[in-house]
Design an enzyme around this catalytic site. Structure first.
Site, PDB file in Angstrom:
ATOM      1  N   LYS A   1       0.849  -1.200   0.000  1.00 59.07           N
ATOM      2  CA  LYS A   1       0.000   0.000   0.000  1.00 59.07           C
ATOM      3  C   LYS A   1       0.884   1.249   0.000  1.00 59.07           C
ATOM      4  CE  LYS A   1      -3.957   1.863   2.625  1.00 59.07           C
ATOM      5  NZ  LYS A   1      -4.867   1.620   3.764  1.00 59.07           N
TER       6      LYS A   1
ATOM      7  N   SER B   1      -9.758   1.530   2.727  1.00 59.36           N
ATOM      8  CA  SER B   1      -8.896   2.351   1.903  1.00 59.36           C
ATOM      9  C   SER B   1      -7.813   1.540   1.184  1.00 59.36           C
ATOM     10  CB  SER B   1      -8.212   3.419   2.770  1.00 59.36           C
ATOM     11  OG  SER B   1      -7.402   2.796   3.754  1.00 59.36           O
TER      12      SER B   1
ATOM     13  N   SER C   1     -10.045  -0.948   6.890  1.00 57.13           N
ATOM     14  CA  SER C   1      -9.555  -0.755   5.525  1.00 57.13           C
ATOM     15  C   SER C   1      -8.908  -1.960   4.861  1.00 57.13           C
ATOM     16  CB  SER C   1      -8.555   0.399   5.496  1.00 57.13           C
ATOM     17  OG  SER C   1      -9.246   1.598   5.412  1.00 57.13           O
TER      18      SER C   1
HETATM   19  N1  GLN Z   1     -13.192   3.832   6.346  1.00 55.39           N
HETATM   20  C1  GLN Z   1     -12.603   4.168   7.609  1.00 55.39           C
HETATM   21  C2  GLN Z   1     -12.173   5.601   7.616  1.00 55.39           C
HETATM   22  O1  GLN Z   1     -12.308   6.237   6.604  1.00 55.39           O
HETATM   23  C3  GLN Z   1     -11.471   3.260   7.912  1.00 55.39           C
HETATM   24  C4  GLN Z   1     -10.229   3.655   7.195  1.00 55.39           C
HETATM   25  C5  GLN Z   1      -9.066   2.781   7.543  1.00 55.39           C
HETATM   26  O2  GLN Z   1      -9.224   1.721   8.143  1.00 55.39           O
HETATM   27  N2  GLN Z   1      -7.890   3.254   7.203  1.00 55.39           N
HETATM   28  O3  GLN Z   1     -11.716   6.090   8.606  1.00 55.39           O
END
Ligand code: GLN
Length: 515
Positions: free
Chosen positions: A94, A169, A193
């Site tokens: 990532k 994400s 995410s």
């Molecule tokens: N969707 C969640 C957020 O936007 C989790 C994001 C993540 O786990 N990095 O905070």
């Protein structure tokens, strides 16, 4: 030689490399060819942002090491694999994890041009084990989002249906694995995410216990929630890299050892007798959640039936505090984000935009032009929550809800082995559907955030598909979470392996031909 990456587990790849029936170079070339073809296709997947330029030379080096060991006999090969159990295995990274000498952008304008000066500990450990970092994957900007649409590089599409989001994400890492461009991938989690995109794309995604993987060299979002996670086609393909990754790290004071990590190298499903003793809790709050898709519910019900058919006992339990998990998560995550992202000021980090009229203007211009709208929204909310007049009301309440979640969950695990619930209320959704509605986007995390708040491990398991006549997502993957108590990572992976054994190939949503 044409290779179907779909056919390879890590174990099979390593054994083919070591007996010489397949070269590492040919193997990584497949990913490179796929990447090039995808880039030029009509609707690109956009999973990888770049493949690293030294992949082929690292592959050749690995092939050389295998060749020398083979020439020295079987024992030498075994010795080599003992030292480097992942020799030649390529993996996706990532874009918020540092790989020395490579670009790192968090899919943001503000980090354009930044090159990581050192390896994250997770990268160091994989490289020491012989694995090859293949390339950098798309993500929501600074890991804020649930669809990988908040990226300056454009969205990563879902390999099963390219009109749909990959989830976020860590959408790029997930789509890379689901589309067979990489055997396994590193993502990161703050509130789901890794598990959410795994569910949307039909593969396995693990969020380990907080601290089991070092955060050194990983760009921080919400430090008390952040954790590196793993994505792969099978639990075994997650367990093997986890075995070399886990454990304390001098550079991360929150890092810790994983008990039973030795069982991860050769992950075995629970025996029938062990399985029949499992006690499983299903939170009523999630069963009756508003917005739970009927097909997700159906997959959840059939998963419960599978557990029961193997003798496990399921109870519906009441955990009222879960109703507040998403509110508590967003208060804590956004407060920590506002403070973590203050380092991107054009002076310490970040692409400097200097109008030449003093520090204040430099700071404002750098951040105004560098961050995208979702990141700005979160910085504003986070700073508001932390402001003197609000902090008592908001942040402290968020933290006390978190303590209750941690306590209630720890108590529940005194009597249960597993919490079972859907990973997300729905399957994947169409590109653009939620991008302008942050509240709706935030609700995608309804079932995932309690895991990060409680610091427990959880794996999203590909347990089925929506029906063909589902009006919003026809025949799309559905993931179910197996969450365990802190440090039970090996156990939940073993239970996931039971599922995999009974439903072989459920984590391979695509065959190569269908791409
Ligand atoms: N969707 C969640 C957020 O936007 C989790 C994001 C993540 O786990 N990095 O905070």
């Amino acid at each position: 030689m044409s290779i179907n990456l779909n056919d390879f587990s890590i174990e099979k790849a390593v054994s083919s490399f070591s007996d010489g029936s397949l070269s590492v170079k040919d193997f990584v070339k497949e990913s490179i060819d796929f990447f090039e073809a995808d880039k030029n296709s009509k609707i690109p997947l956009n999973a990888f942002l770049e493949l690293y330029d030294d992949v082929i030379s690292l592959a050749e080096k690995a092939d050389e090491e295998y060749k020398t060991a083979r020439e020295n006999g079987k024992d030498a090969v075994a010795e080599l694999l003992k030292k480097k159990p992942l020799l030649g295995v390529p993996f996706a990274v990532k874009d918020n994890i540092s790989v020395k000498g490579k670009r790192l952008t968090c899919s943001s304008n503000i980090l354009q041009g930044y090159v990581a000066p050192y390896n994250a500990t997770v990268i160091n450990r994989l490289v020491e084990a012989g694995a090859i970092p293949l390339g950098r994957c798309n993500m929501d900007e600074f890991a804020m989002g649930s669809s990988t649409e908040y990226s300056i590089y454009g969205p990563t599409r879902n390999p099963i249906d390219r009109d749909y989001v990959s989830g976020g994400s860590s959408g790029g890492s997930t789509a890379a694995v689901a589309a067979n461009q990489a055997i396994f991938a590193l993502g990161t989690e703050t509130g789901g995410s890794v598990r959410l995109p795994a569910s949307y794309c039909g593969i396995y995604g693990l969020k380990p216990t907080y601290g089991v993987l070092s955060r050194w060299g990983v760009v921080a979002y919400g430090s008390s929630l952040d954790q590196v996670g793993l994505l792969a086609h099978t639990p075994r393909d997650i367990a093997l890299p986890l075995s070399v990754l886990s454990g304390t790290d001098f550079y991360d004071d929150t890092s810790c050892n994983l008990p039973e990590s030795e069982t991860l190298c050769d992950l075995q499903a629970l025996s029938d007798a062990e399985f029949a003793k499992l006690k499983i809790a299903v939170p009523r709050q999630f069963e009756q959640a508003e917005g739970l898709d009927k097909d997700v519910e159906a997959v959840f019900n059939s998963t419960k039936k599978w557990f029961e058919s193997r003798g496990a006992k399921i109870d519906v339990v009441d955990l009222p505090v879960l109703d507040a998990s998403i509110a508590s998560y967003y208060i804590i995550a956004l407060s920590e984000a506002a403070s973590n992202l203050s380092r991107f000021d054009g002076i310490r980090y970040g692409n400097r935009k200097d109008p030449g009229t003093g520090y204040d203007d430099l700071y404002v211009k750098t951040r105004s032009e560098g961050f995208g709208p979702e990141v700005k929204r979160r910085i504003v909310i986070g700073n508001y929550v932390l402001s003197e007049q609000m902090s008592g009301k908001c942040y402290k309440t968020g933290m006390s809800v978190r303590s209750r979640i941690q306590n209630d969950i720890a108590k529940l695990f005194e009597n249960y082995d597993l919490i079972l619930c859907p990973t997300c209320p729905t399957a994947s959704f169409k590109l653009g559907q939620k991008v302008d509605n942050p509240m709706e986007m935030y609700l995608s995390d309804l079932f995932t955030t309690f895991v990060n708040l409680a610091r427990i491990p959880s794996i999203s398991v590909p347990c089925g598909r929506t029906s063909k006549d589902n009006p919003s997502a026809s025949n799309m993957p559905v993931g179910i979470q197996f969450a365990g108590k802190m440090f039970s990572d090996a156990k939940i992976l073993r239970i996931a392996q039971n599922w995999e054994n009974d439903h072989p190939n459920c984590g391979y949503p695509l065959s190569k031909e269908e791409n």
